[in-house]
Design an enzyme around this catalytic site. Structure first.
Site, PDB file in Angstrom:
ATOM      1  N   HIS A 152       0.862  -1.193   0.000  1.00 58.14           N
ATOM      2  CA  HIS A 152       0.000   0.000   0.000  1.00 58.14           C
ATOM      3  C   HIS A 152       0.897   1.243   0.000  1.00 58.14           C
ATOM      4  O   HIS A 152       1.856   1.312   0.769  1.00 58.14           O
ATOM      5  CB  HIS A 152      -0.919  -0.009   1.225  1.00 58.14           C
ATOM      6  CG  HIS A 152      -1.843   1.162   1.233  1.00 58.14           C
ATOM      7  ND1 HIS A 152      -2.973   1.213   0.431  1.00 58.14           N
ATOM      8  CD2 HIS A 152      -1.794   2.346   1.900  1.00 58.14           C
ATOM      9  CE1 HIS A 152      -3.562   2.382   0.608  1.00 58.14           C
ATOM     10  NE2 HIS A 152      -2.881   3.083   1.492  1.00 58.14           N
ATOM     11  N   GLU A 161      -9.624  -9.445   6.692  1.00 55.50           N
ATOM     12  CA  GLU A 161     -10.952  -9.026   6.223  1.00 55.50           C
ATOM     13  C   GLU A 161     -11.146  -7.506   6.279  1.00 55.50           C
ATOM     14  O   GLU A 161     -12.093  -6.979   5.707  1.00 55.50           O
ATOM     15  CB  GLU A 161     -12.067  -9.765   6.999  1.00 55.50           C
ATOM     16  CG  GLU A 161     -12.196  -9.418   8.471  1.00 55.50           C
ATOM     17  CD  GLU A 161     -11.143 -10.059   9.372  1.00 55.50           C
ATOM     18  OE1 GLU A 161     -10.227 -10.749   8.867  1.00 55.50           O
ATOM     19  OE2 GLU A 161     -11.230  -9.846  10.592  1.00 55.50           O
TER      20      GLU A 161
HETATM   21  C1  GAR Z   1       1.107   0.958  -6.439  1.00 58.46           C
HETATM   22  O1  GAR Z   1       1.474   2.242  -6.020  1.00 58.46           O
HETATM   23  C2  GAR Z   1       0.454   0.211  -5.299  1.00 58.46           C
HETATM   24  O2  GAR Z   1       1.028   0.459  -4.053  1.00 58.46           O
HETATM   25  C3  GAR Z   1      -0.945   0.754  -5.358  1.00 58.46           C
HETATM   26  O3  GAR Z   1      -1.237   0.855  -6.733  1.00 58.46           O
HETATM   27  C4  GAR Z   1      -0.019   1.038  -7.470  1.00 58.46           C
HETATM   28  C5  GAR Z   1       0.091  -0.045  -8.527  1.00 58.46           C
HETATM   29  O4  GAR Z   1       1.190   0.161  -9.367  1.00 58.46           O
HETATM   30  N1  GAR Z   1      -1.864  -0.065  -4.625  1.00 58.46           N
HETATM   31  C6  GAR Z   1      -2.883   0.410  -3.929  1.00 58.46           C
HETATM   32  O5  GAR Z   1      -3.171   1.577  -3.883  1.00 58.46           O
HETATM   33  C7  GAR Z   1      -3.682  -0.639  -3.166  1.00 58.46           C
HETATM   34  N2  GAR Z   1      -4.482  -0.036  -2.157  1.00 58.46           N
HETATM   35  P1  GAR Z   1       1.850  -1.012 -10.199  1.00 58.46           P
HETATM   36  O6  GAR Z   1       0.733  -1.705 -10.990  1.00 58.46           O
HETATM   37  O7  GAR Z   1       2.803  -0.306 -11.132  1.00 58.46           O
HETATM   38  O8  GAR Z   1       2.538  -1.953  -9.266  1.00 58.46           O
END
Ligand code: GAR
Length: 207
Positions: free
Chosen positions: A112, A150
């Site tokens: 995250h 969860e």
């Molecule tokens: C990343 O920054 C990841 O941490 C975030 O989405 C992006 C995906 O990038 N995830 C979230 O926000 C989950 N809550 P990527 O496809 O280049 O790895």
């Protein structure tokens, strides 16, 4: 070949975190785990190309195609077929149900892009997380790798890394810095840590 923990990586988009895992596997930073499947919730995710380039089998499970009610069952089918013991959410943009997270307790990791418990939970994903951090005015943000339970972004924290916010940052600039300085480092580290733990657990069960 040495015994390794089999890993399924769940993705939805660009897959730069998947790339970090694949690169870490190549360089030996990940030595106790091996990605055996990449499962994408979107047929157009660039992450699928990254899997292909690395010789890893890619699968598409889209809610549109299989229906919401079959989505998780289809994912489980692939996980079981491939014998994956660790599931890594790397930019996976669906929240998993309680029955899924219970089935794989301590076997699902998520990255995250903030320092949990700030800017997390339902509705906080991708660029939105960085927009929230900037609009709050925090001076430090970062990334977190945690187990998935969860509660959205509520599982036990494994690793965190702080990243400085700079004057003039936009959400896009900040997202890139958080990825480079934190996510792409701590995600592979956590994958190695947990892969090793799973192997050790299995070995002590055999003894
Ligand atoms: C990343 O920054 C990841 O941490 C975030 O989405 C992006 C995906 O990038 N995830 C979230 O926000 C989950 N809550 P990527 O496809 O280049 O790895």
């Amino acid at each position: 070949m040495k015994n390794k923990t089999k890993i399924a990586v769940l993705v939805s988009g660009g897959g730069t975190n998947l790339q970090a895992i694949l690169d870490a596997q190549k360089s030996g930073v990940i030595n106790h785990g091996e990605v055996v499947a990449v499962i994408s919730s979107s047929p157009t995710a660039y992450a699928l190309e990254r899997a292909k380039n690395h010789g890893v089998e890619g699968f598409v499970v889209s809610k549109k195609e299989v229906g919401k009610e079959n989505f998780e069952a289809e994912i489980i089918k692939i996980i079981e077929e491939k014998g994956a013991e660790l599931i890594v959410l790397a930019g996976f943009m669906s929240i998993l149900s309680e029955s899924f997270t219970k089935k794989y307790e301590n076997r699902i990791l998520n990255v995250h892009p903030s320092l949990i418990p700030s800017f997390c939970g339902e509705g906080f994903y991708g660029l939105r997380v960085h927009e929230a951090a900037l609009s709050y005015g925090v001076k430090v943000t970062g990334a977190t790798v945690h187990y998935v339970n969860e509660i959205a972004d509520g599982g036990k924290i494994i690793l965190q890394k702080a990243v400085e916010i700079k004057e003039g940052d936009t959400a896009e600039i900040l997202q890139k810095r958080v990825m480079q300085e934190a996510e792409w480092k701590i995600l592979p580290q956590a994958v190695e840590l947990v892969s090793k733990e799973i192997l050790n657990m299995k070995e002590s069960e055999v003894l």
